[in-house]
Design a protein around this motif. Structure first.
Motif, short mmCIF file in Angstrom:
data_model
loop_
_atom_site.label_atom_id
_atom_site.label_comp_id
_atom_site.label_asym_id
_atom_site.label_seq_id
_atom_site.Cartn_x
_atom_site.Cartn_y
_atom_site.Cartn_z
N PHE A 1 0.84 -1.19 0.00
CA PHE A 1 0.00 0.00 0.00
C PHE A 1 0.88 1.25 0.00
CE2 PHE A 1 -3.35 2.71 2.24
CZ PHE A 1 -4.04 2.96 1.08
N ALA A 2 1.95 1.24 0.77
CA ALA A 2 2.87 2.37 0.80
C ALA A 2 3.51 2.58 -0.58
CB ALA A 2 3.95 2.16 1.86
N PHE A 3 3.89 1.49 -1.22
CA PHE A 3 4.47 1.59 -2.57
C PHE A 3 3.44 2.14 -3.56
CE2 PHE A 3 5.19 -0.22 -6.80
CZ PHE A 3 6.42 0.34 -7.08
N PHE A 4 2.22 1.68 -3.43
CA PHE A 4 1.17 2.10 -4.33
C PHE A 4 0.93 3.61 -4.22
CE2 PHE A 4 -3.21 2.02 -6.04
CZ PHE A 4 -2.97 1.29 -7.18
N ILE A 5 1.08 4.14 -3.02
CA ILE A 5 0.87 5.58 -2.82
C ILE A 5 2.10 6.38 -3.25
CG2 ILE A 5 0.53 7.37 -1.06
CD1 ILE A 5 -1.18 5.30 0.48
N THR A 6 3.28 5.88 -2.91
CA THR A 6 4.50 6.67 -3.12
C THR A 6 5.21 6.41 -4.44
OG1 THR A 6 5.92 5.03 -2.04
CG2 THR A 6 4.93 6.74 -0.64
N HIS A 7 4.99 5.26 -5.07
CA HIS A 7 5.64 4.87 -6.32
C HIS A 7 7.15 4.69 -6.15
CE1 HIS A 7 2.24 5.91 -9.13
NE2 HIS A 7 1.86 6.47 -8.01
N SER A 8 7.60 4.44 -4.95
CA SER A 8 9.04 4.29 -4.72
C SER A 8 9.28 3.16 -3.72
CB SER A 8 9.61 5.60 -4.15
OG SER A 8 10.89 5.39 -3.60
N LYS A 9 10.14 2.23 -4.10
CA LYS A 9 10.45 1.11 -3.21
C LYS A 9 11.13 1.60 -1.94
CE LYS A 9 10.86 -2.29 -6.88
NZ LYS A 9 11.74 -3.23 -7.57
N GLU A 10 12.08 2.50 -2.09
CA GLU A 10 12.81 3.00 -0.93
C GLU A 10 11.88 3.75 0.02
OE1 GLU A 10 13.78 3.48 -4.14
OE2 GLU A 10 15.47 2.07 -4.18
N THR A 11 11.02 4.58 -0.53
CA THR A 11 10.08 5.32 0.30
C THR A 11 9.09 4.37 0.96
OG1 THR A 11 10.32 7.21 -1.20
CG2 THR A 11 8.47 7.26 0.33
N ALA A 12 8.65 3.35 0.23
CA ALA A 12 7.74 2.36 0.81
C ALA A 12 8.41 1.63 1.97
CB ALA A 12 7.29 1.37 -0.25
N ASP A 13 9.71 1.35 1.84
CA ASP A 13 10.45 0.74 2.95
C ASP A 13 10.43 1.65 4.16
OD1 ASP A 13 11.14 -1.45 1.37
OD2 ASP A 13 13.15 -0.70 0.89
N ASP A 14 10.71 2.93 3.94
CA ASP A 14 10.74 3.90 5.04
C ASP A 14 9.36 4.06 5.68
OD1 ASP A 14 13.43 4.29 4.54
OD2 ASP A 14 13.12 6.15 3.39
N VAL A 15 8.34 4.16 4.86
CA VAL A 15 6.98 4.32 5.36
C VAL A 15 6.58 3.10 6.18
CG1 VAL A 15 4.55 4.44 4.67
CG2 VAL A 15 6.22 5.95 3.60
N THR A 16 6.88 1.92 5.68
CA THR A 16 6.54 0.69 6.39
C THR A 16 7.21 0.66 7.76
OG1 THR A 16 6.25 -0.49 4.31
CG2 THR A 16 6.58 -1.83 6.28
N GLN A 17 8.46 1.03 7.79
CA GLN A 17 9.17 1.06 9.07
C GLN A 17 8.52 2.08 10.01
OE1 GLN A 17 13.37 1.76 8.71
NE2 GLN A 17 13.69 1.79 10.91
N ASP A 18 8.20 3.25 9.50
CA ASP A 18 7.55 4.27 10.33
C ASP A 18 6.20 3.80 10.84
OD1 ASP A 18 9.71 5.92 9.90
OD2 ASP A 18 8.70 7.22 8.44
N VAL A 19 5.46 3.11 9.99
CA VAL A 19 4.14 2.61 10.39
C VAL A 19 4.26 1.67 11.57
CG1 VAL A 19 2.23 1.08 9.68
CG2 VAL A 19 2.99 2.92 8.17
N PHE A 20 5.18 0.74 11.49
CA PHE A 20 5.28 -0.23 12.58
C PHE A 20 5.90 0.38 13.84
CE2 PHE A 20 4.43 -3.25 9.14
CZ PHE A 20 3.35 -3.90 9.72
N VAL A 21 6.69 1.43 13.71
CA VAL A 21 7.15 2.16 14.90
C VAL A 21 5.95 2.83 15.56
CG1 VAL A 21 8.49 4.17 15.66
CG2 VAL A 21 9.53 2.48 14.14
N LYS A 22 5.09 3.45 14.75
CA LYS A 22 3.89 4.10 15.28
C LYS A 22 2.96 3.07 15.93
CE LYS A 22 3.92 7.98 12.09
NZ LYS A 22 3.26 8.66 10.98
N VAL A 23 2.81 1.92 15.29
CA VAL A 23 1.96 0.87 15.85
C VAL A 23 2.52 0.42 17.20
CG1 VAL A 23 1.25 -1.54 15.56
CG2 VAL A 23 1.01 0.07 13.67
#
Length: 188
Positions: free
Chosen positions: A33-55
């Motif tokens: 979902f992060a990749f689908f929004i951002t169109h970037s693998k690296e950004t999707a990696d960062d977003v995913t990490q941030d999401v699970f830190v927030k969780v």
């Protein structure tokens, strides 16, 4: 569901173990979902990490007003949108190619055709405006109901239905247009 117990937890839960379970169950969904929004693998990696830190930090705040999946996707959406709004992203735009995954197929020709069709479809979907891409992905890939999408996106169910209809119509129109250019039959 397997995470319903989180609705009733207030303290004393091994958050590391729960985070591991959530990452195993929904990590790929969050990343896609992060990749689908951002169109970037690296950004999707960062977003995913941030999401699970927030969780991890907000685990005791989950009250079950939505499913865990919907909660995680809402956090993912908001985190990705924050990243896209950041000054750095507005100044620097990175493009990455999409490599679709295909399953095994009976012949190399069929596999090649499936891959081309998938890539073409993803290219069309990724060119849609973000609001249309979101509802199409949330409905088609994640199977969220109209009401779950409406709650997550903070819009009415009617707005979700309208966006979903417009997204599907735009994809079908583009597919029909490309089929007419190449002389192929329309995809249905």
């Amino acid at each position: 569901m397997q995470f319903d117990y989180l609705k009733h937890v207030t303290d004393g839960l091994d958050r590391h173990a729960v985070l591991d379970e959530l990452m195993a169950a929904y990590g790929k969904d969050v990343w896609h979902f992060a990749f689908f929004i951002t169109h970037s693998k690296e950004t999707a990696d960062d977003v995913t990490q941030d999401v699970f830190v927030k969780v991890f930090q907000q685990l005791y705040e989950f009250r079950g007003q939505s499913s865990i999946k919907t909660w995680l996707l809402a956090i993912t959406r908001n985190t990705a949108r924050d990243v896209l709004r950041s000054a750095w992203v507005r100044r620097v735009v990175l493009f990455d190619t999409i490599r679709s995954r295909t399953g095994t197929s009976p012949s190399a020709e069929r596999e090649s055709m499936d891959k081309l069709m998938t890539e073409e479809l993803w290219a069309i979907v990724l060119k849609l405006p973000r609001k249309l891409r979101e509802v199409l992905l949330l409905n088609s890939h994640y199977g969220l109901s109209m009401q779950e999408m409406a709650d997550m996106l903070q819009v009415s169910a009617g707005t979700v239905k309208s966006r979903l209809h417009r997204a599907r119509a735009a994809v079908n129109r583009k597919l029909a247009q490309e089929a007419s250019w190449t002389g192929e039959e329309e995809w249905t």
